[in-house]
Design an enzyme around this catalytic site. Structure first.
Site, PDB file in Angstrom:
ATOM      1  N   THR A  73       0.680  -1.159   0.019  1.00 52.71           N
ATOM      2  CA  THR A  73      -0.143   0.066  -0.050  1.00 52.71           C
ATOM      3  C   THR A  73       0.646   1.348   0.196  1.00 52.71           C
ATOM      4  O   THR A  73       0.302   2.385   0.007  1.00 52.71           O
ATOM      5  CB  THR A  73      -0.822  -0.154   1.327  1.00 52.71           C
ATOM      6  OG1 THR A  73      -0.409  -0.218   2.398  1.00 52.71           O
ATOM      7  CG2 THR A  73      -2.015  -1.065   1.197  1.00 52.71           C
ATOM      8  N   ASP A 113      -9.194   3.556  -5.659  1.00 55.46           N
ATOM      9  CA  ASP A 113      -9.683   4.570  -6.629  1.00 55.46           C
ATOM     10  C   ASP A 113      -8.599   4.982  -7.386  1.00 55.46           C
ATOM     11  O   ASP A 113      -8.484   5.584  -8.399  1.00 55.46           O
ATOM     12  CB  ASP A 113     -10.390   6.040  -5.790  1.00 55.46           C
ATOM     13  CG  ASP A 113      -9.158   6.238  -4.607  1.00 55.46           C
ATOM     14  OD1 ASP A 113      -8.557   5.421  -4.133  1.00 55.46           O
ATOM     15  OD2 ASP A 113      -9.161   7.536  -4.432  1.00 55.46           O
ATOM     16  N   TYR A 136       1.273   1.612  -8.263  1.00 53.61           N
ATOM     17  CA  TYR A 136       0.526   1.049  -7.486  1.00 53.61           C
ATOM     18  C   TYR A 136      -0.910   0.759  -7.942  1.00 53.61           C
ATOM     19  O   TYR A 136      -1.338  -0.449  -8.007  1.00 53.61           O
ATOM     20  CB  TYR A 136       0.449   1.865  -6.213  1.00 53.61           C
ATOM     21  CG  TYR A 136      -0.800   1.755  -5.194  1.00 53.61           C
ATOM     22  CD1 TYR A 136      -0.827   0.544  -4.295  1.00 53.61           C
ATOM     23  CD2 TYR A 136      -2.019   2.468  -4.930  1.00 53.61           C
ATOM     24  CE1 TYR A 136      -1.890   0.494  -3.376  1.00 53.61           C
ATOM     25  CE2 TYR A 136      -3.014   2.135  -4.359  1.00 53.61           C
ATOM     26  CZ  TYR A 136      -3.122   1.138  -3.515  1.00 53.61           C
ATOM     27  OH  TYR A 136      -4.038   1.020  -2.709  1.00 53.61           O
ATOM     28  N   LYS A 140      -2.720  -2.847  -8.673  1.00 52.50           N
ATOM     29  CA  LYS A 140      -3.983  -3.129  -8.111  1.00 52.50           C
ATOM     30  C   LYS A 140      -5.227  -3.835  -9.021  1.00 52.50           C
ATOM     31  O   LYS A 140      -5.973  -4.474  -9.236  1.00 52.50           O
ATOM     32  CB  LYS A 140      -4.652  -1.898  -7.329  1.00 52.50           C
ATOM     33  CG  LYS A 140      -3.732  -1.722  -6.179  1.00 52.50           C
ATOM     34  CD  LYS A 140      -4.006  -2.745  -4.938  1.00 52.50           C
ATOM     35  CE  LYS A 140      -5.364  -2.889  -4.133  1.00 52.50           C
ATOM     36  NZ  LYS A 140      -5.282  -3.829  -3.306  1.00 52.50           N
TER      37      LYS A 140
HETATM   38  N1  LIG Z   1      -5.122   2.975   2.472  1.00 54.37           N
HETATM   39  C1  LIG Z   1      -5.860   3.485   1.772  1.00 54.37           C
HETATM   40  O1  LIG Z   1      -5.923   4.849   1.726  1.00 54.37           O
HETATM   41  C2  LIG Z   1      -6.439   2.732   0.725  1.00 54.37           C
HETATM   42  C3  LIG Z   1      -7.210   3.405  -0.200  1.00 54.37           C
HETATM   43  C4  LIG Z   1      -7.889   2.457  -1.307  1.00 54.37           C
HETATM   44  C5  LIG Z   1      -7.775   1.208  -1.211  1.00 54.37           C
HETATM   45  N2  LIG Z   1      -7.141   0.601  -0.305  1.00 54.37           N
HETATM   46  C6  LIG Z   1      -7.110  -0.763  -0.361  1.00 54.37           C
HETATM   47  O2  LIG Z   1      -7.556  -1.366   0.922  1.00 54.37           O
HETATM   48  C7  LIG Z   1      -6.927  -2.513   1.129  1.00 54.37           C
HETATM   49  C8  LIG Z   1      -6.651  -2.358   2.872  1.00 54.37           C
HETATM   50  O3  LIG Z   1      -5.871  -1.341   2.638  1.00 54.37           O
HETATM   51  P1  LIG Z   1      -5.115  -0.940   4.244  1.00 54.37           P
HETATM   52  O4  LIG Z   1      -4.985   0.711   4.344  1.00 54.37           O
HETATM   53  O5  LIG Z   1      -5.979  -1.647   5.354  1.00 54.37           O
HETATM   54  O6  LIG Z   1      -3.662  -1.481   4.062  1.00 54.37           O
HETATM   55  P2  LIG Z   1      -2.534  -1.570   5.231  1.00 54.37           P
HETATM   56  O7  LIG Z   1      -2.826  -0.927   6.498  1.00 54.37           O
HETATM   57  O8  LIG Z   1      -1.057  -1.154   4.814  1.00 54.37           O
HETATM   58  O9  LIG Z   1      -2.459  -3.148   5.483  1.00 54.37           O
HETATM   59  C9  LIG Z   1      -2.085  -3.984   4.473  1.00 54.37           C
HETATM   60  C10 LIG Z   1      -1.397  -5.463   5.020  1.00 54.37           C
HETATM   61  O10 LIG Z   1      -1.254  -6.347   4.051  1.00 54.37           O
HETATM   62  C11 LIG Z   1      -0.153  -7.085   4.565  1.00 54.37           C
HETATM   63  N3  LIG Z   1       0.847  -7.429   3.549  1.00 54.37           N
HETATM   64  C12 LIG Z   1       1.676  -7.054   2.824  1.00 54.37           C
HETATM   65  N4  LIG Z   1       2.175  -7.770   2.080  1.00 54.37           N
HETATM   66  C13 LIG Z   1       1.751  -9.187   2.244  1.00 54.37           C
HETATM   67  C14 LIG Z   1       1.830 -10.368   1.626  1.00 54.37           C
HETATM   68  N5  LIG Z   1       2.780 -10.471   0.897  1.00 54.37           N
HETATM   69  N6  LIG Z   1       1.300 -11.462   2.208  1.00 54.37           N
HETATM   70  C15 LIG Z   1       0.333 -11.138   3.218  1.00 54.37           C
HETATM   71  N7  LIG Z   1       0.196  -9.989   3.808  1.00 54.37           N
HETATM   72  C16 LIG Z   1       0.995  -8.945   3.261  1.00 54.37           C
HETATM   73  C17 LIG Z   1       0.435  -5.915   5.674  1.00 54.37           C
HETATM   74  O11 LIG Z   1       1.358  -7.007   6.264  1.00 54.37           O
HETATM   75  P3  LIG Z   1       2.857  -5.754   6.856  1.00 54.37           P
HETATM   76  O12 LIG Z   1       2.214  -4.763   7.780  1.00 54.37           O
HETATM   77  O13 LIG Z   1       3.448  -6.999   7.855  1.00 54.37           O
HETATM   78  O14 LIG Z   1       3.628  -5.542   5.459  1.00 54.37           O
HETATM   79  C18 LIG Z   1      -0.473  -5.235   6.079  1.00 54.37           C
HETATM   80  O15 LIG Z   1      -1.052  -5.734   7.200  1.00 54.37           O
HETATM   81  C19 LIG Z   1      -5.522  -2.707   0.225  1.00 54.37           C
HETATM   82  O16 LIG Z   1      -6.246  -3.760  -0.666  1.00 54.37           O
HETATM   83  C20 LIG Z   1      -5.332  -1.416  -0.295  1.00 54.37           C
HETATM   84  O17 LIG Z   1      -5.172  -1.273  -1.537  1.00 54.37           O
HETATM   85  C21 LIG Z   1      -6.168   1.306   0.664  1.00 54.37           C
END
Ligand SMILES: NC(=O)c1ccc[n+]([C@@H]2O[C@H](COP(=O)([O-])OP(=O)(O)OC[C@H]3O[C@@H](n4cnc5c(N)ncnc54)[C@H](OP(=O)(O)O)[C@@H]3O)[C@@H](O)[C@H]2O)c1
Length: 304
Positions: A73, A113, A136, A140
């Site tokens: 992310t 988005d 990124y 996605k």
């Molecule tokens: N954050 C935003 O603003 C946003 C906006 C739109 C969409 N999204 C989407 O929403 C979803 C959730 O986002 P979030 O904000 O909750 O993200 P986050 O807090 O960064 O959490 C992502 C998690 O994925 C884990 N991860 C990374 N690589 C991995 C792997 N190879 N195998 C297993 N786990 C892995 C990370 O573990 P580590 O911490 O150990 O690396 C972390 O716990 C994602 O699909 C993201 O693309 C996020």
């Protein structure tokens, strides 16, 4: 809508991220859900077949839905770590979808988005053509393709935007931290989106999973869920400062004044109409999410 009380198993991948933790909080109090959360140490989605192997050790007769919250992310870091970003967001999502297919599970893939290029001028519907500006966003988008291609209506791509929560680091958290050491914050005003409170998204995900198990598939392959309304990062920062009672000035700047490694869309407001018409799920105004965030962290402070 008659959501049944048939018990299901919800398997959350990337369970220690901010969405993962929000989903766990909803599931823990839900009588119809057996929750299985797997963090990166328990399941690395870059490994093909990892989910099937894991599930062999934890058999269950309950119908199951996998929610992929795992992602690379770091939007800016992805520009210089392309291979890693693809391995997680594109191929990793594909491996999970393949495991879901082989193990007869349904799957919800969370997307973003940032698959859009920002040229829209009104809320973006699910069938708008993606055109990512960043690595990124590209990774996605490829993850979305893999899930749709492998799972059809047994998979759902759920796009969201500008996610924040009481867990981990996110924009709102960073604004609160910065407000404590700075008299003034300079924040971009020419990027418009919809802040989404992850615990609200988590409730929607659980409802979608329950209905999907009852019906045997999803009602669409792609849905959007984002806080209702739109604002700039500057507006979100100001609201965060005001509701938090900080004495910090927020000054609007342009994207050009704050260069970043990755390009971001100028406008990425997602329309959540389809999830409303198909499932009766209506996201709350984004400002309500922020108020709920402050109520939550206030409760935490009182219980510490
Ligand atoms: N954050 C935003 O603003 C946003 C906006 C739109 C969409 N999204 C989407 O929403 C979803 C959730 O986002 P979030 O904000 O909750 O993200 P986050 O807090 O960064 O959490 C992502 C998690 O994925 C884990 N991860 C990374 N690589 C991995 C792997 N190879 N195998 C297993 N786990 C892995 C990370 O573990 P580590 O911490 O150990 O690396 C972390 O716990 C994602 O699909 C993201 O693309 C996020």
């Amino acid at each position: 809508m008659g959501i049944g009380h048939r018990k299901i198993r919800l398997i959350s991948i990337g369970s220690k991220g901010q969405l993962g933790r929000s989903i766990e909080a909803v599931c823990r109090t839900h009588p119809s859900i057996e929750y299985l959360g797997l963090d990166r140490a328990q399941l690395d989605i870059r490994e093909q077949g990892a989910l099937e192997s894991y599930l062999r050790t934890r058999p269950s007769s309950l119908p199951s839905v996998v929610v992929n919250c795992a992602a690379y992310t770091s939007v800016d870091a992805a520009e210089s770590h392309e291979g890693e970003a693809y391995a997680v967001n594109a191929y990793g999502a594909g491996y999970l979808a393949y495991s879901a297919l082989m193990s007869d599970l349904m799957m919800i893939q969370i997307s973003t988005d940032y698959v859009f290029d920002g040229s829209a001028t009104s809320p973006i519907a699910e069938d708008a053509e993606p055109s990512p500006l960043s690595v990124y966003g590209e990774t996605k988008y490829m993850g979305e393709y893999n899930v749709r291609h492998l799972l059809g209506l047994r998979g759902l791509v759920l796009r969201t935007s500008w996610l924040y929560s009481p867990y981990g680091v996110n924009f709102v958290h960073r604004m609160r931290e910065l407000a404590q050491g700075h008299k003034q914050l300079r924040i971009v005003r020419d990027q418009i989106g919809s802040p989404t409170y992850a615990p609200h998204l988590a409730e929607a995900i659980v409802r979608l999973a329950l209905v999907a198990v009852q019906e045997g598939c999803f009602r669409a392959q792609t849905l959007h869920y984002a806080g209702a309304g739109a604002c700039s990062w500057y507006d979100l920062a100001r609201a965060t400062i005001e509701l938090g009672g900080y004495d910090t000035e927020v000054v609007p700047i342009t994207t050009a004044e704050y260069p970043t490694a990755a390009r971001r869309p100028a406008y990425s407001v997602l329309s959540s109409e389809r999830i409303g018409s198909l499932y009766g799920i209506e996201p709350q105004p984004w400002i309500e999410g922020l108020r709920e965030y402050y109520r939550h962290i206030g409760r935490d402070q009182h219980t510490q």
